[in-house]
Design a protein around this motif. Structure first.
Motif, short mmCIF file in Angstrom:
data_model
loop_
_atom_site.label_atom_id
_atom_site.label_comp_id
_atom_site.label_asym_id
_atom_site.label_seq_id
_atom_site.Cartn_x
_atom_site.Cartn_y
_atom_site.Cartn_z
N ALA A 156 3.52 -12.03 1.01
CA ALA A 156 3.00 -11.01 1.92
C ALA A 156 3.29 -9.61 1.38
CB ALA A 156 3.58 -11.19 3.31
N MET A 157 4.47 -9.40 0.85
CA MET A 157 4.83 -8.08 0.30
C MET A 157 3.99 -7.75 -0.92
SD MET A 157 6.95 -6.76 2.32
CE MET A 157 7.47 -5.36 1.38
N VAL A 158 3.73 -8.74 -1.79
CA VAL A 158 2.88 -8.51 -2.96
C VAL A 158 1.47 -8.17 -2.51
CG1 VAL A 158 1.83 -9.65 -4.97
CG2 VAL A 158 4.28 -9.91 -4.51
N ALA A 159 0.94 -8.91 -1.55
CA ALA A 159 -0.41 -8.64 -1.05
C ALA A 159 -0.49 -7.24 -0.44
CB ALA A 159 -0.81 -9.70 -0.03
N CYS B 274 -2.42 -1.76 -0.63
CA CYS B 274 -2.16 -0.33 -0.51
C CYS B 274 -2.53 0.41 -1.79
CB CYS B 274 -0.69 -0.08 -0.18
SG CYS B 274 -0.29 -0.47 1.53
N SER B 275 -2.34 -0.19 -2.93
CA SER B 275 -2.68 0.49 -4.18
C SER B 275 -4.19 0.64 -4.33
CB SER B 275 -2.10 -0.24 -5.37
OG SER B 275 -2.69 -1.51 -5.52
N LYS B 276 -4.98 -0.29 -3.80
CA LYS B 276 -6.44 -0.18 -3.85
C LYS B 276 -6.93 0.80 -2.80
CE LYS B 276 -7.48 -4.56 -5.91
NZ LYS B 276 -8.41 -5.65 -5.95
N ARG B 277 -6.24 1.04 -1.76
CA ARG B 277 -6.65 1.90 -0.65
C ARG B 277 -5.88 3.23 -0.71
NH1 ARG B 277 -10.42 0.14 3.20
NH2 ARG B 277 -9.41 1.83 4.27
N SER B 278 -5.67 3.78 -1.88
CA SER B 278 -4.89 5.01 -2.03
C SER B 278 -5.54 6.20 -1.33
CB SER B 278 -4.66 5.32 -3.50
OG SER B 278 -5.90 5.51 -4.15
N ASP B 279 -6.83 6.16 -1.08
CA ASP B 279 -7.51 7.26 -0.42
C ASP B 279 -7.04 7.45 1.02
OD1 ASP B 279 -8.67 4.83 0.18
OD2 ASP B 279 -10.60 5.76 0.68
#
Length: 165
Positions: A149-152, A157-162
């Motif tokens: 869950a933490m990895v996901a 979050c890294s893909k949704r940086s905006d």
């Protein structure tokens, strides 16, 4: 030179002087009034006499233990005074003879006394069992699922940086 640097330098010098005075005042080697302790000339240990005296202490302990019910030999509260007397006897008599205490002869004799009176006082060994399969499964899967869950969450979050900016 800067005013603060001069103050720090003076403070350092005062600290060194105070530390030197305190250290020399507390040092026993520089104090001429302190006398070195003179130890009395110690006698050599007479091991034969030591073993005879240990036998006497042991006989006193055995006589005292005969007044304690054998069922209570494993419960220290029933014979604590007798054991204290035995221990004190061995220590004092060893010092009178000029032997240090404990020493190998005294330890050997004390172990003999323990084997005689307390050999049946061992505790039952606790048998360790594996937990049930359901408990074990939960204990393994919870950390694995939390890690996934933490990895996901980090990937999402890294893909949704905006959104985070």
């Amino acid at each position: 030179m800067d005013k603060n640097a001069l103050f720090v330098l003076k403070l350092l010098i005062v600290g060194i002087v105070v530390n030197t005075l305190l250290t020399s005042g507390l040092s026993a080697t520089e104090n001429t009034r302190v006398k070195t302790a003179q130890l009395p000339h110690s006698k050599l240990c007479n091991e034969t006499a030591l073993l005879l005296v240990m036998e006497d202490c042991g006989e006193q302990f055995k006589n005292q233990m005969m007044h304690v019910d054998p069922k209570n030999w494993c419960n220290l509260t029933h014979f604590i005074w007798e054991y204290y007397s035995f221990s004190t006897c061995t220590e004092q008599e060893a010092e009178v003879i000029g032997c240090y205490w404990p020493n190998p002869q005294v330890e050997s004799y004390i172990i003999t006394i323990h084997k005689h009176f307390f050999s049946n006082c061992t505790l039952d060994h606790m048998v360790l069992l594996d937990p049930p399969d359901t408990t074990l499964t939960v204990l393994v899967l919870v950390p694995v699922m939390l890690t996934l869950a933490m990895v996901a969450l980090v990937v999402w979050c890294s893909k949704r940086s905006d959104i985070l900016v």
